[in-house]
Design a protein around this motif. Structure first.
Motif, PDB file in Angstrom:
ATOM      1  N   TYR A  18      34.391  29.886 -11.601  1.00 57.15           N
ATOM      2  CA  TYR A  18      34.521  31.036 -12.684  1.00 57.15           C
ATOM      3  C   TYR A  18      33.949  32.277 -12.070  1.00 57.15           C
ATOM      4  N   ARG A  19      34.298  33.039 -12.747  1.00 60.04           N
ATOM      5  CA  ARG A  19      33.320  34.921 -13.063  1.00 60.04           C
ATOM      6  C   ARG A  19      31.983  35.180 -13.974  1.00 60.04           C
ATOM      7  N   GLN A  20      32.683  34.060 -15.161  1.00 57.75           N
ATOM      8  CA  GLN A  20      30.755  33.722 -15.461  1.00 57.75           C
ATOM      9  C   GLN A  20      30.571  32.173 -15.120  1.00 57.75           C
ATOM     10  N   PHE A  21      29.372  31.759 -14.993  1.00 59.25           N
ATOM     11  CA  PHE A  21      29.042  30.004 -14.278  1.00 59.25           C
ATOM     12  C   PHE A  21      27.769  30.041 -15.594  1.00 59.25           C
ATOM     13  N   TRP A  22      27.391  29.269 -15.004  1.00 64.56           N
ATOM     14  CA  TRP A  22      26.038  28.655 -16.269  1.00 64.56           C
ATOM     15  C   TRP A  22      24.936  27.993 -14.414  1.00 64.56           C
ATOM     16  N   GLN A  23      23.604  28.144 -14.881  1.00 70.15           N
ATOM     17  CA  GLN A  23      22.835  27.469 -13.207  1.00 70.15           C
ATOM     18  C   GLN A  23      21.389  27.160 -14.180  1.00 70.15           C
ATOM     19  N   PHE A  24      21.448  25.829 -13.766  1.00 71.81           N
ATOM     20  CA  PHE A  24      20.559  25.145 -14.390  1.00 71.81           C
ATOM     21  C   PHE A  24      19.678  24.605 -13.511  1.00 71.81           C
ATOM     22  N   GLY A  25      18.366  25.893 -12.975  1.00 72.00           N
ATOM     23  CA  GLY A  25      17.196  26.064 -11.914  1.00 72.00           C
ATOM     24  C   GLY A  25      16.449  25.248 -12.207  1.00 72.00           C
ATOM     25  N   ILE A  26      15.051  24.946 -10.836  1.00 75.05           N
ATOM     26  CA  ILE A  26      14.149  24.543 -11.024  1.00 75.05           C
ATOM     27  C   ILE A  26      13.551  25.187 -10.056  1.00 75.05           C
ATOM     28  N   GLU A  27      11.980  25.581  -9.888  1.00 75.18           N
ATOM     29  CA  GLU A  27      11.240  26.295  -8.790  1.00 75.18           C
ATOM     30  C   GLU A  27       9.909  26.096  -8.835  1.00 75.18           C
ATOM     31  N   VAL A  28       9.475  25.553  -7.177  1.00 76.99           N
ATOM     32  CA  VAL A  28       8.443  25.574  -7.369  1.00 76.99           C
ATOM     33  C   VAL A  28       6.890  26.512  -6.694  1.00 76.99           C
ATOM     34  N   ILE A  29       6.519  26.674  -7.098  1.00 80.86           N
ATOM     35  CA  ILE A  29       5.911  28.406  -6.315  1.00 80.86           C
ATOM     36  C   ILE A  29       4.662  28.117  -5.780  1.00 80.86           C
ATOM     37  N   GLY A  30       4.093  27.876  -4.948  1.00 87.18           N
ATOM     38  CA  GLY A  30       3.237  27.090  -4.368  1.00 87.18           C
ATOM     39  C   GLY A  30       2.972  25.819  -4.025  1.00 87.18           C
ATOM     40  N   GLY A  31       1.221  25.168  -3.918  1.00 82.53           N
ATOM     41  CA  GLY A  31       1.140  23.989  -4.146  1.00 82.53           C
ATOM     42  C   GLY A  31       1.177  23.231  -2.838  1.00 82.53           C
ATOM     43  N   THR A  32       1.540  21.890  -3.086  1.00 78.57           N
ATOM     44  CA  THR A  32       1.238  21.429  -2.017  1.00 78.57           C
ATOM     45  C   THR A  32       3.296  21.198  -1.205  1.00 78.57           C
ATOM     46  N   PRO A  33       3.660  21.823  -0.056  1.00 75.98           N
ATOM     47  CA  PRO A  33       5.168  21.701   0.019  1.00 75.98           C
ATOM     48  C   PRO A  33       5.592  20.221   0.154  1.00 75.98           C
ATOM     49  N   ILE A  34       5.343  19.024   0.825  1.00 71.20           N
ATOM     50  CA  ILE A  34       6.301  18.244   0.826  1.00 71.20           C
ATOM     51  C   ILE A  34       6.021  17.341  -0.132  1.00 71.20           C
ATOM     52  N   TYR A  35       4.799  17.183  -1.271  1.00 72.82           N
ATOM     53  CA  TYR A  35       4.631  16.919  -2.553  1.00 72.82           C
ATOM     54  C   TYR A  35       5.786  17.230  -2.959  1.00 72.82           C
ATOM     55  N   ASN A  36       5.837  18.692  -3.337  1.00 71.21           N
ATOM     56  CA  ASN A  36       6.696  19.056  -4.397  1.00 71.21           C
ATOM     57  C   ASN A  36       8.544  18.886  -3.768  1.00 71.21           C
TER      58      ASN A  36
END
Length: 426
Positions: free
Chosen positions: A117-135
């Motif tokens: 669709y031209r208008q659509f919805w996203q539910f997203g998450i972001e982790v910035i920094g921290g321990t990469p493998i754990y994240n």
């Protein structure tokens, strides 16, 4: 004049919104249980935020315009770039990791079709920094928890690592711009183009074989382990394979091992640097991918210190399409929903007072202020899923009482008003 909704957009009516709110709120509860907090970014941003990374060609896919001040703006086609801008503007000095989530609409000017669709919805998450493998392990486990909680069936989680293919290409001195083209051909599964790119860049048969074997690894952690011996003379790739194995081991500690190692996952966006994963619902056919994500670095868009980030976004509309295809029913909601009916118009004020009493106790309540006949009101209550009805007539007003009817059983009882809340909440 008969106005129609714009092409590529949709109206959502009562039942559909009930489903969407249930799914949204369930996912919210899962990600918040992992310690994520919500952010909100503007629906439009500077056009350059999107063209700097993706090139001027992306303009054809955007809703972009000049405002009255002559500024070039665009409706956001996705939210990750906005998160990077938000971080650069507000959060660089904050303690890491920063765990955030968002839910909102995005816009792309493309031909509408099933699942697009031209208008659509996203539910997203972001982790910035921290321990990469754990994240990285945590967000995949969290995505699995969310899909399980909303009862999506038969989904598949495929996990790869871009560092493996990038290591091979760097080993044989493929220029970065050609690497991007090769990875894009893998992402699109255009293996004829892949072979042409490898041939045109004088890749030997030995390394063509390694690359083809790599993109055909689709199985378990043991399959990844078996393939590692092929990479023993390519240190960068071997290290990436080791890192992926560590992520998968950690993911299993989170209690999830129903995944597929798929080294052909490339993700079309070239800011991904390490882990990549996708989630599919085969029942959706050609539009089966409902989630994509991984580890990336977007801070190069700004003159900011590089910081590794990990994230993903659910294609919310495709999740809702899966609901339809799989005929998933919402859980029964036995929370009281009450329709207050004044039997005669002169009892409207009493009905309002009763409804307000219920609302102060966080009980959903509506009132018939139109003066419909009792039979029509009961039909209305059934249609709109009220499970209780309160009737107020002459005798109830005189006795400071109400008549309470249970719509499921049909039982009704007349009780004093001061017992109403307790009775409804039983």
């Amino acid at each position: 004049m008969d106005f129609k909704k714009p092409r590529g957009t949709r109206d959502f009516l009562f039942d559909e919104m009930e489903e969407r709110k249930y799914v949204e709120n369930t996912i919210r509860s899962v990600v918040e249980s992992y310690g994520f907090k919500e952010i909100k970014t503007p629906i439009f941003e500077d056009l350059e935020l999107f063209t700097t990374r993706s090139g001027e060609g992306i303009k054809d896919e955007l809703y972009h315009f000049q405002d009255k001040g002559g500024r070039d703006l665009a409706l956001r086609p996705e939210i990750t770039a906005s998160v990077a801008r938000l971080y650069n503007n507000n959060l660089q000095r904050e303690a890491k990791p920063l765990k955030m989530y968002y839910f909102g609409s995005c816009f792309r000017y493309e031909r509408p079709q099933a699942g697009r669709y031209r208008q659509f919805w996203q539910f997203g998450i972001e982790v910035i920094g921290g321990t990469p493998i754990y994240n990285e392990a945590e967000i995949i486990a969290m995505a699995n928890d969310a899909l399980s909680k909303i009862n999506i069936q038969n989904y598949e989680i495929a996990i790869g690592h871009l560092g493996i293919i990038k290591g091979v290409l760097s080993k044989i001195n493929i220029p970065s711009e050609i690497q991007t083209q090769i990875i894009a051909s893998i992402d699109k599964q255009d293996y004829e183009l892949l072979d042409k790119l490898l041939t045109d860049n004088n890749v030997t048969e030995e390394y063509k074989t390694i690359i083809n074997d790599l993109i055909n690894v689709k199985g378990s952690r043991e399959d990844l382990e078996a393939f590692k011996s092929t990479l023993k003379n390519i240190p960068e790739s071997y290290e990436a394979a080791e890192e992926l194995n560590n992520i998968l081991e950690t993911l299993e500690v989170f209690g999830f091992n129903d995944y597929t190692v798929n080294l052909s996952i490339a993700r079309g966006l070239d800011y991904y640097t390490g882990l990549v994963f996708e989630i599919y619902v085969p029942d959706l056919g050609a539009e089966k991918q409902i989630t994509g994500g991984g580890t990336y670095n977007l801070m190069g868009l700004f003159d900011a210190e590089e910081v590794e980030s990990t994230g993903f976004a659910f294609g919310f509309d495709r999740i809702m399409e899966a609901y339809k295809r799989q005929n998933i029913q919402l859980p029964e909601n036995d929370s009281p929903r009450v329709l207050v009916i004044p039997v005669k118009k002169e009892f409207k004020n009493e009905a309002i007072l009763i409804a307000q009493q219920l609302r102060r106790e966080n009980i959903i309540a509506d009132i018939d202020l139109k003066g419909k006949k009792l039979k029509k009101n009961l039909s209305y209550a059934n249609t709109h899923k009220f499970n209780k009805v309160i009737m107020i007539g002459q005798k109830e007003v005189e006795d400071n009482a109400v008549t309470l009817k249970d719509m499921a059983s049909g039982d009704q009882v007349t009780i004093p008003q001061d017992e109403l809340i307790t009775k409804i909440q039983e």
